[in-house]
Design an enzyme around this catalytic site. Structure first.
Site, PDB file in Angstrom:
ATOM      1  N   CYS A 132     -16.657  18.693  -8.698  1.00  0.00           N
ATOM      2  CA  CYS A 132     -16.309  19.790  -8.500  1.00  0.00           C
ATOM      3  C   CYS A 132     -17.396  20.381 -10.034  1.00  0.00           C
ATOM      4  O   CYS A 132     -17.585  20.468 -11.354  1.00  0.00           O
ATOM      5  CB  CYS A 132     -15.219  20.235  -9.513  1.00  0.00           C
ATOM      6  N   CYS A 135     -16.446  23.404 -12.514  1.00  0.00           N
ATOM      7  CA  CYS A 135     -15.636  22.776 -13.514  1.00  0.00           C
ATOM      8  C   CYS A 135     -15.833  21.978 -14.598  1.00  0.00           C
ATOM      9  O   CYS A 135     -15.300  22.292 -15.342  1.00  0.00           O
ATOM     10  CB  CYS A 135     -14.333  21.739 -12.935  1.00  0.00           C
ATOM     11  N   ASP A 136     -17.065  21.233 -14.234  1.00  0.00           N
ATOM     12  CA  ASP A 136     -17.957  20.325 -15.652  1.00  0.00           C
ATOM     13  C   ASP A 136     -19.018  19.884 -15.931  1.00  0.00           C
ATOM     14  O   ASP A 136     -18.713  19.482 -16.243  1.00  0.00           O
ATOM     15  CB  ASP A 136     -16.708  18.223 -14.451  1.00  0.00           C
TER      16      ASP A 136
HETATM   17  C1  LIG Z   1     -11.840  16.681 -10.816  1.00  0.00           C
HETATM   18  C2  LIG Z   1     -12.072  17.172 -10.025  1.00  0.00           C
HETATM   19  C3  LIG Z   1     -11.700  18.534 -10.834  1.00  0.00           C
HETATM   20  C4  LIG Z   1     -11.459  19.718 -10.912  1.00  0.00           C
HETATM   21  N1  LIG Z   1     -12.028  20.764 -11.709  1.00  0.00           N
HETATM   22  C5  LIG Z   1     -11.595  21.750 -12.555  1.00  0.00           C
HETATM   23  C6  LIG Z   1     -11.525  23.402 -13.073  1.00  0.00           C
HETATM   24  O1  LIG Z   1     -12.104  22.324 -13.851  1.00  0.00           O
HETATM   25  N2  LIG Z   1     -11.340  24.637 -12.566  1.00  0.00           N
HETATM   26  C7  LIG Z   1     -10.803  25.080 -11.181  1.00  0.00           C
HETATM   27  O2  LIG Z   1     -10.870  26.173 -11.255  1.00  0.00           O
HETATM   28  N3  LIG Z   1     -10.392  23.890 -10.455  1.00  0.00           N
HETATM   29  C8  LIG Z   1     -11.405  22.557 -10.186  1.00  0.00           C
HETATM   30  N4  LIG Z   1     -10.872  21.567  -9.770  1.00  0.00           N
HETATM   31  C9  LIG Z   1     -10.469  22.320  -8.363  1.00  0.00           C
HETATM   32  C10 LIG Z   1      -8.698  22.536  -7.940  1.00  0.00           C
HETATM   33  O3  LIG Z   1      -8.423  20.977  -8.739  1.00  0.00           O
HETATM   34  C11 LIG Z   1      -8.718  22.573  -7.008  1.00  0.00           C
HETATM   35  O4  LIG Z   1      -8.839  23.800  -6.544  1.00  0.00           O
HETATM   36  C12 LIG Z   1      -6.903  23.154  -6.872  1.00  0.00           C
HETATM   37  O5  LIG Z   1      -6.144  21.473  -7.149  1.00  0.00           O
HETATM   38  C13 LIG Z   1      -5.890  23.088  -5.830  1.00  0.00           C
HETATM   39  O6  LIG Z   1      -4.645  22.926  -5.364  1.00  0.00           O
HETATM   40  P1  LIG Z   1      -3.956  23.202  -3.862  1.00  0.00           P
HETATM   41  O7  LIG Z   1      -2.981  22.965  -4.361  1.00  0.00           O
HETATM   42  O8  LIG Z   1      -4.192  23.929  -3.063  1.00  0.00           O
HETATM   43  O9  LIG Z   1      -3.832  21.707  -3.824  1.00  0.00           O
HETATM   44  P2  LIG Z   1      -3.780  20.452  -4.632  1.00  0.00           P
HETATM   45  O10 LIG Z   1      -4.544  19.729  -5.843  1.00  0.00           O
HETATM   46  O11 LIG Z   1      -5.003  18.856  -4.104  1.00  0.00           O
HETATM   47  O12 LIG Z   1      -2.212  19.557  -4.306  1.00  0.00           O
HETATM   48  C14 LIG Z   1      -2.140  19.486  -3.283  1.00  0.00           C
HETATM   49  C15 LIG Z   1      -0.432  18.457  -2.972  1.00  0.00           C
HETATM   50  O13 LIG Z   1      -0.413  18.021  -2.017  1.00  0.00           O
HETATM   51  C16 LIG Z   1       0.059  16.604  -2.047  1.00  0.00           C
HETATM   52  N5  LIG Z   1       0.530  16.938  -0.806  1.00  0.00           N
HETATM   53  C17 LIG Z   1      -0.288  16.715   0.484  1.00  0.00           C
HETATM   54  N6  LIG Z   1       0.412  15.938   1.201  1.00  0.00           N
HETATM   55  C18 LIG Z   1       1.741  16.178   1.125  1.00  0.00           C
HETATM   56  C19 LIG Z   1       2.855  15.927   2.033  1.00  0.00           C
HETATM   57  N7  LIG Z   1       2.664  15.592   3.086  1.00  0.00           N
HETATM   58  N8  LIG Z   1       3.900  15.171   1.410  1.00  0.00           N
HETATM   59  C20 LIG Z   1       4.155  15.890   0.013  1.00  0.00           C
HETATM   60  N9  LIG Z   1       2.871  16.216  -0.688  1.00  0.00           N
HETATM   61  C21 LIG Z   1       1.894  16.387  -0.259  1.00  0.00           C
HETATM   62  C22 LIG Z   1      -0.568  15.790  -2.811  1.00  0.00           C
HETATM   63  O14 LIG Z   1      -0.462  14.713  -2.847  1.00  0.00           O
HETATM   64  C23 LIG Z   1      -1.142  17.377  -3.712  1.00  0.00           C
HETATM   65  O15 LIG Z   1      -0.684  17.096  -5.066  1.00  0.00           O
HETATM   66  C24 LIG Z   1     -11.138  20.464  -9.147  1.00  0.00           C
HETATM   67  C25 LIG Z   1     -10.898  19.499  -8.682  1.00  0.00           C
HETATM   68  C26 LIG Z   1     -10.933  18.191  -8.576  1.00  0.00           C
HETATM   69  C27 LIG Z   1     -11.708  17.341  -7.419  1.00  0.00           C
END
Ligand SMILES: Cc1cc2nc3c(=O)[nH]c(=O)nc-3n(C[C@H](O)[C@H](O)[C@H](O)COP(=O)(O)OP(=O)(O)OC[C@H]3O[C@@H](n4cnc5c(N)ncnc54)[C@H](O)[C@@H]3O)c2cc1C
Length: 307
Positions: A132, A135-136
Site C-alpha cells: 500500500c 499508506c507507507d
Molecule cells: C500492509 C498494509 C498497510 C496498509 N496501510 C494502510 C494505511 O496506512 N492507511 C489506509 O487507509 N489503509 C491501509 N491499508 C489498507 C487497509 O488496511 C484496508 O483498506 C482495510 O483494512 C480494509 O478493511 P476491511 O474491513 O474491508 O477488510 P480487512 O481489513 O481485510 O478485514 C477483513 C476481515 O475479515 C476477516 N474474514 C474474512 N473472511 C472471513 C470469514 N469467512 N469468517 C470470519 N472472518 C473472515 C479477515 O480475517 C479480516 O480480518 C493497508 C493494507 C495493508 C495490507
C-alpha cells in the site's frame, strides 16, 4: 443464538458496522476468523486516518474493537463457513462451532493482496515490504524503493513514491506495461523512475529490514542484486468472496461484490457489503464509510420488516 445483525469480518469495515449497528440498539455480532482489526494489523504505522495522528495498526485495531464492544456489539472469534437465506429477514450463519440466526447480514470479509510467492516475502511485511503506497510511501523519504508490477496500481504507486523517495525502480516481468498508456508515458518521462523490464524478483534479503532484492532477467537468465530500502508489491488483489459466492450475490468480473453505492445492498435483499471486498479504493477511511452506510441500510431493512 439469534442476532438482528451478523457482520462477517472484523477489519475496519466490520468493526465500524458493528459499532453503528449496536448504536442503533440492534443485537449485533461481528465474526472474525483471524486477528481482529484485519489488514491494518499488518502495518507498522498508519498516518492517514484522520484524528489519530501516527498510530500503529495494532493500536488502531485495538481502539476500534474496544469502541465497538463498548457500544454493545459482540466480537465472536469464529470462521464463518456459510451464509444461507431462509426467507425475507431470515438468515443462517454457519461457523465451525454452530449455526446462528439473524435478520440481516453485512459481508466485510476484505481482500487479500496477491503475493509474489517468494522466499522471505512474509517475513518482511511491515519491515520494508508493503502492499500500500498511499499508506507507507512517506516512510521512504529519500530512500531507494522498488515497485513490483506492471498494472495501473503499480504505475500510479511508482509515480506517487517517486515524489517522496530518492530513487524508484519498477520491476516488471514483461517488456511492456499492462497499465494505461497515459501512465506509462508519465513513467517514461519521470527521471526519478527506472524500469527493469523482463525481470523477476526471486528473493528479498535483509537482517531485520529489507536490504536487497535478488533479480533474474527472464530473457537472459542473468541474476543480479538491487539494494533497496523498501518494496511495494502490486501484483493484484484477491477479494475474499467465497461466502458471497455461496449465498449467491452478484460479483463483478474481478470477483468484487457488486453493491448499490447509495445503500451498500448486494443483489440479495438483506445482504449488505462494505470495505475492500467491494473493490473501491482500498483504504481504511473508505471501508469505514461504506460500513456506516451498510449498517444504516441494514437498520432500515429491519425496521421495514417490522412494518
Ligand atoms: C500492509 C498494509 C498497510 C496498509 N496501510 C494502510 C494505511 O496506512 N492507511 C489506509 O487507509 N489503509 C491501509 N491499508 C489498507 C487497509 O488496511 C484496508 O483498506 C482495510 O483494512 C480494509 O478493511 P476491511 O474491513 O474491508 O477488510 P480487512 O481489513 O481485510 O478485514 C477483513 C476481515 O475479515 C476477516 N474474514 C474474512 N473472511 C472471513 C470469514 N469467512 N469468517 C470470519 N472472518 C473472515 C479477515 O480475517 C479480516 O480480518 C493497508 C493494507 C495493508 C495490507
Amino acid at each position: 443464538m439469534k442476532y438482528d445483525v451478523i457482520i462477517v469480518g472484523g477489519g475496519p469495515a466490520g468493526l465500524t458496522a458493528g459499532l453503528y449497528s449496536a448504536r442503533h440498539k440492534l443485537k449485533t455480532a461481528v465474526f472474525e476468523e483471524g486477528v481482529v482489526g484485519g489488514q491494518i494489523t499488518l502495518t507498522t504505522y498508519i498516518e492517514n486516518y484522520p484524528g489519530t495522528g501516527s498510530l500503529s495498526g495494532m493500536e488502531l485495531a485495538a481502539r476500534m474493537k474496544k469502541q465497538t464492544e463498548e457500544m454493545g456489539a459482540t466480537v465472536v472469534k469464529e470462521h464463518v463457513i456459510e451464509i444461507k437465506k431462509r426467507g425475507e429477514g431470515k438468515f443462517n450463519v454457519k461457523t465451525e462451532r454452530g449455526t446462528y440466526e439473524c435478520k440481516t447480514i453485512i459481508i466485510a470479509t476484505g481482500a487479500a493482496h496477491r503475493k509474489l510467492g517468494i522466499k522471505s516475502e512474509d517475513d518482511f511485511v511491515g519491515k520494508g515490504v508493503s502492499f500500500c503506497s498511499t499508506c507507507d510511501a512517506p516512510l521512504f523519504q529519500d530512500k531507494t524503493v522498488a515497485v513490483i508490477g506492471g498494472g495501473n496500481s503499480a504505475l500510479e504507486s511508482a509515480l506517487y513514491i517517486a515524489d517522496i523517495a530518492k530513487e524508484t525502480y519498477i520491476i516488471h516481468r514483461r517488456n511492456e506495461f499492462r497499465g494505461e498508456e497515459y501512465l506509462a508515458e508519465k513513467i517514461s518521462k519521470n527521471a526519478k523512475i527506472e524500469v527493469l523490464w523482463d525481470t523477476l524478483v526471486t528473493e528479498i534479503k535483509g537482517k531485520t529490514m529489507v536490504e536487497k532484492l535478488i533479480l533474474k532477467n527472464v530473457k537472459t537468465c542473468k541474476v543480479s542484486e538491487l539494494k533497496v530500502d523498501g518494496v511495494f508489491i502490486y501484483v493484484g488483489v484477491t477479494p475474499l468472496n467465497q461466502l458471497a459466492k455461496g449465498v449467491g450475490v452478484e460479483l463483478s468480473d474481478k470477483g468484487f461484490i457488486e453493491v448499490d453505492w447509495d445503500t451498500q445492498q448486494t443483489s440479495i435483499p438483506g445482504v449488505f457489503a462494505a470495505g475492500d471486498v467491494t473493490g473501491r479504493l482500498l483504504q481504511i477511511g473508505v471501508a469505514v464509510g461504506e460500513a456506516i452506510i451498510a449498517s444504516t441500510s441494514a437498520y432500515k431493512y429491519i425496521k421495514n420488516l417490522q412494518k
